[in-house]
Design an enzyme around this catalytic site. Structure first.
Site, PDB file in Angstrom:
ATOM      1  N   ASN A  10      45.658  52.238  77.404  1.00 17.62           N
ATOM      2  CA  ASN A  10      44.712  53.232  76.892  1.00 17.62           C
ATOM      3  C   ASN A  10      43.459  53.183  77.760  1.00 17.62           C
ATOM      4  OD1 ASN A  10      42.773  54.606  75.458  1.00 17.62           O
ATOM      5  ND2 ASN A  10      43.222  53.626  73.489  1.00 17.62           N
ATOM      6  N   ARG A  89      48.105  56.396  76.403  1.00 15.95           N
ATOM      7  CA  ARG A  89      47.318  57.348  75.613  1.00 15.95           C
ATOM      8  C   ARG A  89      46.702  58.374  76.563  1.00 15.95           C
ATOM      9  NH1 ARG A  89      41.338  56.870  73.503  1.00 15.95           N
ATOM     10  NH2 ARG A  89      41.291  58.671  72.148  1.00 15.95           N
ATOM     11  N   HIS A 178      42.192  62.480  67.786  1.00 14.41           N
ATOM     12  CA  HIS A 178      42.606  61.368  66.904  1.00 14.41           C
ATOM     13  C   HIS A 178      43.963  61.649  66.270  1.00 14.41           C
ATOM     14  CE1 HIS A 178      38.085  60.341  66.080  1.00 14.41           C
ATOM     15  NE2 HIS A 178      38.567  59.515  66.997  1.00 14.41           N
ATOM     16  N   ARG A 239      27.359  61.144  68.489  1.00 10.19           N
ATOM     17  CA  ARG A 239      27.618  62.583  68.667  1.00 10.19           C
ATOM     18  C   ARG A 239      27.125  63.364  67.452  1.00 10.19           C
ATOM     19  NH1 ARG A 239      33.859  61.979  69.814  1.00 10.19           N
ATOM     20  NH2 ARG A 239      33.568  59.894  70.640  1.00 10.19           N
ATOM     21  N   GLU A 383      46.239  52.168  66.369  1.00 11.49           N
ATOM     22  CA  GLU A 383      46.564  53.163  67.398  1.00 11.49           C
ATOM     23  C   GLU A 383      47.546  52.609  68.424  1.00 11.49           C
ATOM     24  OE1 GLU A 383      42.352  54.593  67.783  1.00 11.49           O
ATOM     25  OE2 GLU A 383      43.371  56.527  67.895  1.00 11.49           O
TER      26      GLU A 383
END
Ligand code: ADP
Length: 399
Positions: A10, A89, A178, A239, A383
């Site tokens: 990833n 990923r 996601h 964010r 994940e």
């Protein structure tokens, strides 16, 4: 039968997470992280069994980092020999990729074409794939996309009210992110509640440094809070989430900033950090809140209110709600945030049970609500395991 383990890679914009996972048993044999890639003070840390180690990396490009990881792994030949595939990923798959895909030349071109939509991430993902393919040329490599699960969004959920040609000619639409986590936790929830995933309805809230919520109906994502980029939607660590689109022009005129400078502030200095002025980390903010820090309090109130409003909106098209799921670092660990969010959701007949919430549903299959309530539950996302499982699914379909 020999183990069929997956090396999960990833590559982030300046970090690289890796793991060796058994997708069938869920066991993680190796787990590691390289930080500050392409910067000063790059380092590589990893855990094999109970043993943790760390080393610094000189001139750490993705290539240097992956070779260093390979050197570490080659000291455990039995584990290396059990790797049967590599799962990568990839952040943005645009409209080209509706599911995880075996990587070939055409897939690499497709990921390259999506790079303008994720300029920080897709080039790093591509570099990781190219280096790993050279290091492990005999293994199949699979791309697992953050956006793929959301490719089932209906057009009325993904199309912005903009000149339609921008969608047709430039791919301007909502994609969602996601996806691997939302898919994994909703599948887990269906298992734990003994529901048929193909007939179940969930809203999942992934609350980490990035935050998004998704409505999942009959196994498909039907709406989600993130948009063309991961900036849209909920308030996040740094964010801003949803804002008035006129803001760029206003701030450029008022502050003399360039468009890129405003965009950087919306991504890196806004959200919980911008509101509190102190931290993007929810643990710190909760501590400050209880000390009476007014801006930490405001940051948390806004975070929870905006999340609750989004959950309410996402529940509407489902028509029933089998469970509301909390996951990610905040969702899994913060009793306080879950309580505050649920306090807004009485209209959905959600009623928290204090003790169940306090132990994160540990003794109630993740459930944190009362028996009469619509279910809200905590599911730990994984994940790396989800990427390994999606990689294995792709390879099972091919063979
Ligand atoms: P990432 O998106 O980088 O994978 P994580 O899923 O690890 O991030 O989530 C990080 C967030 O989870 C941080 O805001 C952190 O403060 C928060 N978090 C972790 N543990 C707790 C806790 N016990 N209480 C409140 N927040 C927590």
């Amino acid at each position: 039968m020999t183990a069929q383990r997956v090396l999960v890679i990833n590559c982030g914009s300046s970090s690289l997470k890796f793991a060796i996972v058994d997708p069938s048993s869920g066991e993680t044999l190796v787990d590691g992280l390289a930080e500050n890639i392409n910067g000063n003070n790059a380092s590589l840390s990893w855990k094999i069994g109970q043993q943790s180690s760390k080393q610094s990396l000189a001139k750490a490009t993705y290539s240097v980092t992956l070779k260093a990881i390979n050197d570490v792994l080659s000291q455990h030949q039995d584990i290396v020999d059990s790797i049967s595939s590599v799962g990568h990923r990839v952040v943005h798959g645009g409209e080209a990729f509706q599911a995880a895909t075996l990587i070939d030349k055409k897939v690499l071109e497709g990921i390259t074409q999506c790079a303008p939509l994720a300029p920080l991430h897709n080039p790093a993902n591509l570099e990781g794939i190219q280096v790993a393919k050279k290091l492990y040329p005999t293994l199949p490599h699979v791309a697992v996309f953050d956006t793929a699960f959301h490719q089932t969004l209906p057009d009325y959920a993904y199309t912005y009210a903009l000149p339609y040609e921008w969608y047709q000619n430039h791919g301007v639409r909502r994609y969602g992110f996601h996806g691997t986590s939302h898919r994994y936790v909703t599948q887990q929830a269906a298992k734990q509640l003994q529901l048929n995933y193909q007939h179940a309805a969930f809203v999942s809230a992934h609350l980490g440094n990035g935050c998004s919520a998704t409505a999942v109906l009959n196994g498909n994502s039907i709406d989600t809070s993130m948009g063309m980029t991961p900036l849209e939607g909920l308030v996040m660590g740094t964010r801003c989430g949803d804002i008035d689109p006129s803001l760029h022009a206003y701030l450029c005129a008022q502050l003399g900033l360039s468009i890129n400078e405003v965009t950087a502030i919306l991504n890196k200095k806004s959200g919980l950090l911008g509101l509190s002025g102190t931290s993007f980390d929810m643990r710190t903010l909760e501590h400050d809140y209880h000390q009476g820090h007014q801006r930490a309090k405001l940051a948390i109130e806004i975070f929870c209110y905006r999340l609750a409003k989004t959950i309410g909106g996402l529940a509407m098209p489902l028509r029933k709600l089998d469970a509301l799921i909390f996951t990610g670092g905040i969702g899994e660990n913060s009793t306080f945030i879950r309580r505050k969010v649920l306090s807004w959701l009485h209209l959905l007949n959600v009623h928290l049970e204090v003790e169940r919430n306090a132990n994160h549903g540990a003794t109630t299959q993740g459930i944190i609500t009362s028996d009469e309530s619509t279910v809200a539950m905590v599911i730990k996302t994984d994940e790396q395991l989800a990427i390994a499982q999606e990689t294995q699914e792709v390879l099972c379909h091919i063979s």
